[in-house]
Structure formats: C-alpha cells, structure tokens
Design an enzyme around this catalytic site. Structure first.
Site, PDB file in Angstrom:
ATOM      1  N   HIS A 195     -59.039  62.450 -15.252  1.00 53.61           N
ATOM      2  CA  HIS A 195     -58.685  63.890 -15.695  1.00 53.61           C
ATOM      3  C   HIS A 195     -57.602  63.968 -16.698  1.00 53.61           C
ATOM      4  CE1 HIS A 195     -55.713  64.256 -12.335  1.00 53.61           C
ATOM      5  NE2 HIS A 195     -55.137  65.057 -13.178  1.00 53.61           N
ATOM      6  N   ASP A 245     -62.302  59.448 -10.423  1.00 50.18           N
ATOM      7  CA  ASP A 245     -61.330  60.005 -11.337  1.00 50.18           C
ATOM      8  C   ASP A 245     -60.367  58.829 -11.748  1.00 50.18           C
ATOM      9  OD1 ASP A 245     -59.375  61.466 -12.897  1.00 50.18           O
ATOM     10  OD2 ASP A 245     -58.498  62.389 -11.003  1.00 50.18           O
ATOM     11  N   GLY A 271     -48.437  66.438 -12.869  1.00 48.53           N
ATOM     12  CA  GLY A 271     -47.682  65.476 -13.668  1.00 48.53           C
ATOM     13  C   GLY A 271     -47.637  64.111 -13.146  1.00 48.53           C
ATOM     14  N   SER A 329     -50.353  62.643 -11.845  1.00 48.13           N
ATOM     15  CA  SER A 329     -51.466  62.165 -11.935  1.00 48.13           C
ATOM     16  C   SER A 329     -51.615  61.004 -12.638  1.00 48.13           C
ATOM     17  CB  SER A 329     -52.528  63.106 -12.577  1.00 48.13           C
ATOM     18  OG  SER A 329     -52.941  64.217 -11.398  1.00 48.13           O
ATOM     19  N   GLY A 330     -52.477  60.143 -12.161  1.00 46.68           N
ATOM     20  CA  GLY A 330     -52.838  58.869 -12.729  1.00 46.68           C
ATOM     21  C   GLY A 330     -51.728  57.778 -12.331  1.00 46.68           C
TER      22      GLY A 330
END
Ligand code: ARG
Length: 851
Positions: free
Chosen positions: A87, A139, A241, A243-244
C-alpha cells in the site's frame, strides 16, 4: 490506518506489474545462501508508546523516501532487496514509478547530515497480483535496488521465515519505524528510529477484538496471511509512517521478520492491535521474485524445539478490555474533579485526564487582554484531587495555542510535579477521539468547569440529554448548512437540561456516559445568547492536542453505537431556511425526549375551554378569535398558554413553559370579526426544542409543500393528531363555497380516512412542510369547519407589524388567494359545496396543489 474503511472499500485491480518476472533465472540451492548472514545486529550493546532505538540495533531497517521525505519503512532482506508493504506504492490502483523512490539504509536519526547513510535508487517494485488494498491482504512489496547495499554494522539483512515457520502466540517481538508517535502526531525531531515491543496475538484473540464493533459498527475480518501484534489495552502500536517496516522476533540469537506493518484502526487504541502482513506464508512468492538475482534473502530453518507452540489456543476466551478511565462510583462523585488553587484568584475546576495532567479552562489563568504569555509562578499553585491527602504541585502549564482568542479552545493542560497513583482514588476522565459520535438521547451530566460558584450543592448532578445533531446544528447554524454526519466532529453539542437549576455565572463541562463510562464531551459555549438548548463546544476536536501534550491521556473509542433505525442518521442533512430572527419551524426527529410539535400551544381560556395556538415569535401566540373570545363578550378573559406539552411523550413538567396572556390583538377590519387573534405573552419564551417559533410564509403556501391539519382528537386529552391534507386550488375552493368565503380562506381535502381525526371546537391548525424542511403555519380552522382555514395571508402586514419578530420566510410559490375570475365556476357547483363526492368529481377536472 484503518480509518479509510469508513469509505466504501474500493477493490484495486492491479495491472500486471512490469518487471515482476524479468529475473526468472534458475536460483542456486537455497542452503548455500545461508552463509550470507542474516538477523544479527552488531553485538553492542517509538512508534506509539515506544522509545528511541540505539544506533545499529535494527540494521535491516530502511527508510523509503518519495518526494524528498520519509513515507514508509522497509527491511533489507538481501543486499539488493528490500521488503515493504504494497500500500506504500499503490495509489489509485496504480503502482507508482520505481524511479520516484529512494531507499535509505543505515539511518538512525533522519535529521541532519545523514552521515554514513547509504542511498539507493529503486530498479523495480514488485507487488503480488492479488493485492488490492491493505485490508484485503497480500500487503507486501519487494523493491529491487539499483545497486546492492554494502553490508556493515549499520546495514545488514534480517532473516526471513519459511512457510512452515511458526511464531508462538504471546512471543514478544519488536516493531520499528519513524512513524507517528500517536494518531496524527508525527515523530518529533531529531526523528530517531523508534522501537516498541509488541506481543504476537493469536488469530482468534485478534479476531475477537476486531469483531467488537467500533465507531460506526465497524468490524473487521482478519484474513489468512495477516497477523496481529500489540495489546488488548492498546497504548503501544505502530502508526502512520511505520508501514512497510518489520516486526521481528528473536529466535536462537537471530532475528526473523514475522510481519510487515500494514494497518490498524487508529493507533494504540484499546482492543485494536496493529495488523501486519505475515511474512512466512509469502515464502514462495518472495523466492519467485528474487530468483536468480545476484543476491537472495536467507530463509533459515526453524529449530525444531521452537516449533512446539503455543500456537493458537482455540478455546481462548474473547477478552475485551474496558477503559480504565471515566468510572465514577455514582454520578456527581467525579473522581477526576480537580480544583486548581492559585493565590489571589478563585478556585478553578477542571478534570484529571491522565496520571500527570489536568485539563482546565485557560480563562481561569490567562488574561485575554494581556499578551499570550502564560503565567510562570507555578510554585504556589496547588491542585486538589479527590481522596488525596495533600494537594498536588504544578510543574508546567501548556496553553492551547488558540486559547486566548478562540473560546472553543479555552483550554490549558497543567502537568503535576509527580504522577498520582490512579488505582487509589483519583481517576482520569475518558476523552473522545475526533470521530466520536455521541448519540442523540445520550445520558449526560453537567459538571463544574472553570471558576464557578461554591463547590457544593446538587448542581453537580444536573442531568442532561443530548439532542440530535441536526437540531443543535440548525438551531445555531446557517441556513443550508450541512449537518456534520456521524463521524465528523460536530460544531456544537446541545444537551437538554433543566436550566432553572443552573447557577448564574457558573460554567459547565458536559460529561456523557456510554456503557457506564464517562467521557468529557464538551465545554459550555457562552457565545450562544439565550437560545436553548445551551450549546457546548465539543471537546473531541482537541483529542489530538491533549494526546500530544500529555502522551498518556485516555482517548477512548466510542462504546455505544446503537442508534436505532439503521442508516437514518447517516443521511446528509441540510439546515432548513431560517429568517433574520433565527431558526423557525424546526421539528425534531421523534426522539425519546423529543417533542413532536414544538410550536403547538395549548391556550386555556378562562378555565373553561382549551384552544390550539401556535407560537409565531418568542412573545406571541396566534389562535382563532372565535375560540379565545366568546361572541358578544367584551371583556378580555383570563388566558394561559402552555408550550412543551404536545408530543409523543410530553416533556417532564419542569421543561414545559407557561405564560399569561397580557393582551389580545385583532387586526382592524371594519364590520368583520377577524378570524385570527394574536395573544401577547407576559414574557418571552426562549427558543428551545420544546418551544420554537413556527415559520410564516408571505403569500400563503410555499411551493412543493406537504400539508397537515394538526389538532387534538379530543379537547380533554389533547393528544396531538395530524391529518394529511391537500389544498384545493383557490378557484375550486371559491366555486365550492361561493358566497360564503371571506378573503384569505382556503379549502383542504383530507387524505382518505383522515377526515375526522381532529375535533373542530379547539380550532385545529393547518401547517405545511416546505421542501427545505421548515414547517410553516398556513391557517386556523374557521369556526365549526374542518375544511375551511383562515390564513395569515391578508394579515401579513398586521402580523409583522404587531409581532416584530415574526419568522416570515422569503417568498416562493404563487400567492394562493389572488382574486381569480369567479365566472369560471361550473354551473351546478354552488349547491354541491361541502359535499366530498362533488369535490372528488371536481378533482378529476382540476389540478390540485400537491398535498
Ligand atoms: N498504514 C500505516 C502506514 O501507512 C500503518 C498503520 C499501522 N497502524 C497501526 N495501528 N498499527 O504507515
């Protein structure tokens, strides 16, 4: 965040990603690759609720930059490969170009020179074909670096789990990132990488928490390939922030990446742990993508003794955690009630919002005329809290930045020198998140706020009930304004309470209860004049500020969502027309305490009969002359007017209002007894949901209105009944009642079966609802008739002159009673007057004004 689930879920159709298979060369045997080390930080040694990481403790953490700033996290899994979340790169169903991204490796603080940081361009971004949105799973994304990272103590890959790898339920793992430290609260400078310890939650336990509806009845289905980590009580989590970025767990001295930060519902909220993409199930997909490239990630096998669990406790009980704030032993005994004592000024009442912070109105301490400088001599300030032996000392005062000029932000936070023990005595009040929707009908109380009168007395128990947002907004708001729908911060909150008990000069805060938990919902708005209900400034817009300053205030999700008839509340609502004298003709939704007809008055004449009347202005009621004045009598009778009684459930006695009539005014008509009389009240009635003026319409019936005759079935019981009617064209009316019509009289036709709903002796009212939603008074039944109504039309000038504040809406539609040619009547009609069969026959011939 999960917030965007409030919008309809859009299924993103991901087009085949260019480059996804371009490296399809046979890979060397995996075991050989294990000599590439993974998951070992150099031995040397937030995110929400986390803390600064030590440099080099998470050497696989990377920062993904786009447009010059950090957007997402990622993890180095091989010298040329970074794992992140899909995402981060898919926007509006399209994958952003790899060339726009850069990968920063070996970063500790994002502030300053970035010494020793490696920056790599991205050659390709690979996303699973079945990815559409974070909430629907898959995701994850792989980034192939344009040139490999050079490994060293600050830059090393993490180990990846094989598909068979099991991370035991309850394992303490770590999430890292530069994301927000609370919802909408960015990591402060110098942007040091944050770490937080999170526990892996079993699938059933996580699903249990997410199955409990949140605001807007929102629930969420955990899907395969997702995992949850966090705590039922919240407070520690990843956030925007992060994420990932990786969720890593240590096993046998190596760190394995169990998850990829994906989404959550808010951040750090109770019962809403963070949701991660589980990495293990994607072993095959990852291998497929990286196959044959010069560097590949390492998937060490899990040591067998670690595979023993516990995995999922199938019968795990579903434990929801309840807020630790907002619990009062009984209403009025508020354990968060704080009194701030400042030498030389009155005590100031506020609320304890966390173990070290008290929220109070800024106006207690800040002089609006002086400059914005807050007082500094805090040494002599004391805070009294319930069941604390000694007063607390104050360490710091943080005013809201708009406190000195905006009374919706009249707030300061006071930090106590030492935190108080919340398990003994004082307890914090709960605070609402910005999207909190206090349901209409919520049970609330008023509590002391600011420098009010003495701290004792029953006033602390003032009971209130929240009115619908529509009512509150439209009473105070602009015509045509959009009523904030549930989930959007309201502009005002309107609680209905018995104001007779209110002490002068005291200000109040509004506490509302949900499931036994009290929230600080609002603070009194003094700018609202004499309108009732009194308006309160909602506190929910200040949640983020309070959260930011206190780093520990109890912002809690809404605990009640049951708003009855489904969906009704979510329709967009617009405020109906209002006049220069304010709102008129608003009719509340049928609510528990709502009054259906707030303008309908009971006119008690000389103790012997009761007529209907209608409030046309705060000091004036209009009624039928024949009902209030007996023929031949010359003396003005003793008349009392009651409002707040006509409804599905009449208001408790204290909320009804009554006034004496001090004069009766009749328009001056020569030779005719005018049908309408204005009754002047002994004093004005403040507009409120139980007494609000009706709108008037110049020239009669507004275009496109639907009309009702409103009266009582029986003058004794006085239960209001409404009968739907159509209004006959003036030509038809004129022809039917040739000769007997006085100017300004109109005829109605009842919808089938409605004819004798109201008795006629009390002179029922004719009302129409305009397309805009306001209710308009059209006329009062002429003596003895159900069908003929004397309208305000001919008396407009007299009405506005006598009343002054009559609510005439701007003209629309065509005047009803303009003289029309009487020579157009069919010949046989005069004799048919009053006969409904004749009327029906004529209806077929003549178009009606729609009813
Ligand atoms: N989607 C967020 C991001 O883009 C991560 C949110 C994680 N939220 C949470 N409550 N765990 O950064």
């Amino acid at each position: 965040m999960f917030q965007h689930l409030l919008l309809p879920l859009v299924i993103l159709a991901i087009s085949p990603i260019p480059g996804a298979f371009e490296d399809s060369v046979l890979s060397p045997a995996q075991e050989e690759l294990e000599d590439l080390d993974c998951g070992h930080p150099e031995p040397s040694d937030r995110i929400v609720g986390g803390s600064d990481a030590r440099p080099r403790s998470w050497p696989w953490q990377v920062s993904l930059h786009h447009g010059g700033g950090h957007i997402c996290g990622g993890s180095l899994i091989a010298p040329s490969w970074v794992l992140s979340a899909a995402h981060c790169f898919v926007n509006n169903r399209t994958l952003e170009p790899a060339a726009e991204w850069s990968v920063l490796l070996g970063v500790h603080s994002q502030d300053g020179t970035l010494d020793g940081v490696q920056v790599r361009a991205v050659a390709a971004i690979l996303v699973p074909d079945n990815y559409s949105s974070a909430e629907l799973g898959a995701d994850l994304a792989l980034l192939r670096l344009a040139s490999p990272a050079s490994l060293g103590p600050a830059v090393r890959p993490v180990c990846l789990p094989r598909a068979s790898h099991r991370f035991a339920y309850g394992t303490a793992c770590w999430a890292t990132g530069w994301g927000d430290v609370q919802e909408k609260d960015p990591l402060p400078l110098p942007w040091v990488l944050q770490e937080v310890e999170l526990r892996l939650l079993g699938e059933a336990a996580c699903q249990c928490l997410y199955s409990r509806p949140g605001p807007f009845n929102l629930t969420f289905q955990l899907l395969p390939g997702m995992l949850c980590a966090g705590y039922p009580e919240g407070r520690r989590d990843t956030c925007q922030g992060d994420s990932g970025g990786p969720l890593v767990c240590e096993e046998g001295g190596r760190w394995f990446q169990a998850g990829i930060t994906s989404f959550g519902f808010g951040c750090g909220r109770r019962n809403r742990p963070g949701v991660f993409t589980a990495v293990a199930p994607y072993e095959a997909w990852i291998r497929e993508q990286v196959m044959g490239s010069e560097s590949e990630p390492v998937f060490p096998s899990q040591s067998p003794e670690l595979q023993s669990g516990p995995w999922e406790l199938k019968d795990e009980n579903c434990t929801i955690t309840l807020p630790e704030c907002g619990k009062a032993p009984q209403p009025g005994a508020w354990p968060w009630e704080a009194q701030v004592m400042v030498p030389g000024s009155k005590p100031c009442h506020g609320a304890l919002v966390s173990e070290s912070w008290v929220l109070v109105p800024a106006s207690c301490f800040l002089d609006p005329r002086s400059t914005d400088r807050p007082p500094r001599d805090l040494d002599n300030w004391r805070v009294l809290l319930p069941s604390r032996p000694r007063p607390e000392q104050v360490a710091r005062l943080v005013p809201h930045k708009n406190a000195s000029w905006d009374d919706t932000s009249d707030l300061v936070l006071l930090q106590l020198r030492a935190p108080v023990n919340l398990s003994l005595g004082p307890r914090p009040v709960c605070l609402p998140h910005p999207e909190h929707y206090f349901l209409p009908g919520s049970r609330c109380r008023l509590a002391r706020w600011g420098s009010g009168g003495p701290a004792s007395g029953p006033t602390a128990l003032l009971e209130a009930e929240l009115l619908s947002g529509w009512w509150c907004h439209c009473l105070y708001g602009r015509q045509g304004a959009l009523v904030p729908p549930p989930g959007h911060p309201p502009h005002k909150l309107c609680p209905a309470y018995r104001e007779e008990e209110e002490e002068n000069e005291s200000s109040w805060s509004l506490l509302c209860q949900e499931e036994g938990t009290w929230f600080l919902a609002g603070i009194r708005d003094f700018s609202s004049g004499c309108l009732r209900p009194r308006a309160f400034h909602p506190l929910q817009t200040h949640g983020p500020w309070i959260g930011h300053v206190t780093q520990g205030a109890y912002l809690e999700d809404q605990l009640a969502w049951d708003w009855g008839s489904e969906g009704e509340e979510t329709e967009t609502q617009i405020c109906p027309p209002r006049t220069e004298h304010g709102a008129c003709g608003l009719r509340p939704e049928p609510a528990p305490m709502g009054l259906l007809w707030p303008w309908m008055a009971e006119v008690h004449v000389a103790g012997d009969r009761v007529c209907t009347g209608i409030l046309v202005a705060p000091g004036w009621v209009l009624a039928a002359t024949h009902c209030v004045l007996r023929p031949g009598s010359t003396t003005v009778p003793y008349i009392e007017v009651y409002l707040g009684r006509a409804g599905a459930s009449p208001l408790p006695q204290g909320q009804q209002v009554s006034r004496l009539v001090i004069s009766i005014r009749l328009p001056r008509h020569l030779g005719l007894r005018p049908p309408l009389a204005l009754l002047e009240l002994s004093s004005q009635i403040e507009p409120s949901p139980s007494a609000l003026s009706i709108c008037l319409h110049p020239g009669g019936i507004p275009l496109g209105a639907s009309c009702w005759v409103l009266g009582w079935k029986d003058p004794q019981d006085r239960v209001p009944v409404a009968a739907a009617v159509s209004i006959l064209t003036s030509r038809l009316c004129h022809c039917l009642y040739q000769g007997i019509l006085t100017p300004g009289t109109l005829c109605v036709l009842y919808a089938e079966g409605q004819e004798d709903r109201c008795e006629v002796a009390s002179a029922p009212l004719l009302l129409c609802q305009t397309e805009g939603g306001s209710w308009v008074f059209v006329g009062i039944a002429v003596q003895g008739s159900r069908e003929l109504f004397a309208t305000t039309g001919p008396e407009e000038a007299w009405l506005s002159h006598t009343v002054g504040e009559a609510h005439f809406l701007p003209p629309s539609g065509s005047p009803y009673w303009l003289p029309e040619g009487s020579n157009l009547c069919p010949l046989d009609m005069a004799g048919a007057s009053g006969s409904s069969s004749a009327v029906l026959f004529l209806l077929l011939l003549t178009p009606l004004i729609q009813g």
